[in-house]
Design an enzyme around this catalytic site. Structure first.
Site, mmCIF file in Angstrom:
data_model
loop_
_atom_site.group_PDB
_atom_site.id
_atom_site.type_symbol
_atom_site.label_atom_id
_atom_site.label_comp_id
_atom_site.label_asym_id
_atom_site.label_seq_id
_atom_site.Cartn_x
_atom_site.Cartn_y
_atom_site.Cartn_z
ATOM 1 N N ARG A 63 -133.112 -19.522 2.392
ATOM 2 C CA ARG A 63 -132.119 -18.467 3.150
ATOM 3 C C ARG A 63 -132.349 -17.260 2.670
ATOM 4 N NH1 ARG A 63 -132.348 -21.541 6.787
ATOM 5 N NH2 ARG A 63 -130.972 -22.656 8.096
ATOM 6 N N HIS A 83 -139.423 -17.358 9.910
ATOM 7 C CA HIS A 83 -138.691 -18.502 9.750
ATOM 8 C C HIS A 83 -139.537 -19.649 10.605
ATOM 9 C CE1 HIS A 83 -134.602 -19.730 9.445
ATOM 10 N NE2 HIS A 83 -135.188 -20.983 9.450
HETATM 11 P P1 NDP Z 1 -130.118 -30.316 0.497
HETATM 12 O O1 NDP Z 1 -128.607 -30.178 0.547
HETATM 13 O O2 NDP Z 1 -130.689 -31.554 0.510
HETATM 14 O O3 NDP Z 1 -130.580 -29.547 -0.973
HETATM 15 C C1 NDP Z 1 -130.029 -28.549 -1.358
HETATM 16 C C2 NDP Z 1 -130.421 -28.342 -2.938
HETATM 17 O O4 NDP Z 1 -129.723 -26.960 -3.411
HETATM 18 C C3 NDP Z 1 -129.535 -29.273 -3.783
HETATM 19 O O5 NDP Z 1 -130.667 -29.664 -4.689
HETATM 20 C C4 NDP Z 1 -128.287 -28.692 -4.184
HETATM 21 O O6 NDP Z 1 -128.025 -29.110 -5.543
HETATM 22 C C5 NDP Z 1 -128.814 -27.189 -4.634
HETATM 23 N N1 NDP Z 1 -127.652 -26.210 -4.453
HETATM 24 C C6 NDP Z 1 -126.797 -25.966 -3.482
HETATM 25 N N2 NDP Z 1 -125.922 -25.092 -4.100
HETATM 26 C C7 NDP Z 1 -126.458 -24.941 -5.356
HETATM 27 C C8 NDP Z 1 -125.830 -24.068 -6.483
HETATM 28 N N3 NDP Z 1 -124.777 -23.343 -6.259
HETATM 29 N N4 NDP Z 1 -126.503 -24.086 -7.456
HETATM 30 C C9 NDP Z 1 -127.655 -24.797 -7.675
HETATM 31 N N5 NDP Z 1 -128.210 -25.554 -6.830
HETATM 32 C C10 NDP Z 1 -127.533 -25.480 -5.600
HETATM 33 O O7 NDP Z 1 -130.856 -29.218 1.550
HETATM 34 P P2 NDP Z 1 -132.282 -29.324 2.090
HETATM 35 O O8 NDP Z 1 -133.160 -29.730 0.893
HETATM 36 O O9 NDP Z 1 -132.429 -30.619 3.035
HETATM 37 O O10 NDP Z 1 -132.449 -27.889 2.801
HETATM 38 C C11 NDP Z 1 -132.380 -26.878 1.964
HETATM 39 C C12 NDP Z 1 -132.198 -25.394 2.531
HETATM 40 O O11 NDP Z 1 -133.670 -25.172 3.226
HETATM 41 C C13 NDP Z 1 -131.387 -25.625 4.002
HETATM 42 O O12 NDP Z 1 -130.028 -25.525 3.604
HETATM 43 C C14 NDP Z 1 -132.059 -24.636 4.584
HETATM 44 O O13 NDP Z 1 -131.317 -23.283 4.267
HETATM 45 C C15 NDP Z 1 -133.464 -24.456 4.266
HETATM 46 N N6 NDP Z 1 -134.119 -24.640 5.304
HETATM 47 C C16 NDP Z 1 -135.095 -23.843 6.014
HETATM 48 C C17 NDP Z 1 -135.953 -24.228 6.768
HETATM 49 C C18 NDP Z 1 -137.114 -23.028 7.053
HETATM 50 O O14 NDP Z 1 -137.907 -23.422 8.184
HETATM 51 N N7 NDP Z 1 -137.409 -21.958 6.727
HETATM 52 C C19 NDP Z 1 -136.119 -25.448 7.372
HETATM 53 C C20 NDP Z 1 -135.283 -26.318 6.734
HETATM 54 C C21 NDP Z 1 -134.413 -25.908 5.907
HETATM 55 P P3 NDP Z 1 -127.367 -30.620 -5.575
HETATM 56 O O15 NDP Z 1 -128.650 -31.513 -5.539
HETATM 57 O O16 NDP Z 1 -126.766 -30.687 -7.065
HETATM 58 O O17 NDP Z 1 -126.300 -30.637 -4.463
#
Ligand code: NDP
Length: 309
Positions: A224, A272
């Protein structure tokens, strides 16, 4: 009978409707699937990818679950009328698309493709490192990050992962928590950010993080736009601290035409498109998740209202 409202862009309805109907049938669910309704109080489930994020969700007084078609929950969480449980989309097709995007751009930075693309002379003394001589760090190793990390590791890169909570995965060396971020950044030649936009991840790639990165490291951000402090990133690129950035997501989208990223020499802007929800695989997830909820097993991939992802 279960009443399900599909609230998304008009053009998505003809693509989703037959596939969703077939998936509900496979789950032995008898459903009324609507594209619109005058009786929102009768709706049990909302399949949601709205054109506007300020819908009044209080009218759905009997709603059991909002099943989003989006992976990122950030936009929907901004709606102050959202009180119902919401599941975000985790879809095998979207994951495959993200793996393609991330791996492709890791390889672009790894092979220094842009340098040759812009060269107007025969460059000598170039020995491209092997993947085993590169470290790729994934900030965010959730559904998407972990799949991409494993693909890169299996190809031969040294992959490390970082997340909020420590992951136990034999294939990837994992780190967690704020105090290990600098350690992770200091090792990586290529950093991939696949975290959600939350208050805790806002500008996580700022001046401090960039200072902690290896000289000449590259950044790939399909997560993001809010993860990045844009001024700090531009400064890092212009000083030569960072060799390049591939950016797919931005604070304002479409990225304004006068934004400096468009003309920054070592920045590739993609609109995007890293990955999107795929009708076939997503419809299966929607039907399975609603079936789980109806059986009382609880829907998967629920967004935590406190953590905001
Ligand atoms: P998940 O919720 O499965 O994974 C998110 C990851 O980020 C987890 O490992 C989580 O940690 C980590 N995380 C969240 N907050 C923190 C923090 N404060 N510090 C450290 N690590 C953190 O999401 P997805 O993998 O499914 O998707 C990730 C993102 O990808 C989406 O939220 C979206 O914004 C983006 N996206 C973009 C797309 C595009 O076309 N550009 C398409 C699809 C998604 P933990 O494992 O410990 O919870």
């Amino acid at each position: 009978m279960i009443n399900i409202l599909f609230s998304a862009h008009n053009e998505l309805w003809p693509r989703y409707q037959p596939v969703l109907e077939a998936e509900f049938a496979k789950q032995n669910l008898q459903v009324n699937l609507f594209k619109e309704t005058n009786f929102p109080e009768t709706i049990d489930y909302l399949i949601y990818a709205p054109t506007r994020v300020d819908d009044d969700l209080t009218v759905f007084t009997n709603l059991k679950l909002i099943q989003s078609l989006w992976a990122g929950p950030d936009k929907l969480l901004k709606n102050p009328t959202l009180t119902q449980p919401m599941a975000r989309m985790v879809d095998a097709g979207m994951t495959q698309g993200m793996m393609d995007y991330v791996f492709g751009h890791i390889m672009r930075h790894h092979l220094q493709t842009d340098k040759f693309f812009h060269a107007d002379k025969w460059l000598t003394d170039v020995t491209l490192p092997l993947p085993s001589e590169r470290v790729v760090a994934f900030l965010g190793i959730g559904q998407l990050g972990m799949a991409c990390a494993i693909a890169a590791q299996e190809y031969g890169f040294n992959v490390i992962g970082w997340s909020r909570t420590l992951k136990q995965d034999a294939r990837i060396t994992c780190f967690a928590g704020e105090y290990q971020l600098r350690e992770v950044l200091g090792q990586a030649d290529i950093v991939v950010t696949l975290m959600p936009a939350t208050p805790a991840t806002e500008r996580i790639i700022g001046a401090d993080a960039i200072a902690a990165m290896k000289n000449g490291a590259a950044l790939i951000n399909p997560g993001r736009g809010e993860l990045i402090d844009d001024d700090a990133l531009l400064a890092g690129l212009r000083s030569g601290k960072l060799s390049g950035a591939t950016l797919d997501v931005f604070r304002e989208e479409p990225l304004p035409l006068d934004h400096p990223y468009w003309i920054e020499p070592n920045v590739l802007v993609t609109p995007h498109i890293a990955s999107e929800t795929r009708v076939a695989t997503a419809s299966k997830v929607v039907a399975e998740n609603i079936a789980r909820d109806l059986r009382g097993e609880g829907a998967l991939f629920l967004v935590d209202p406190i953590l905001k992802y």
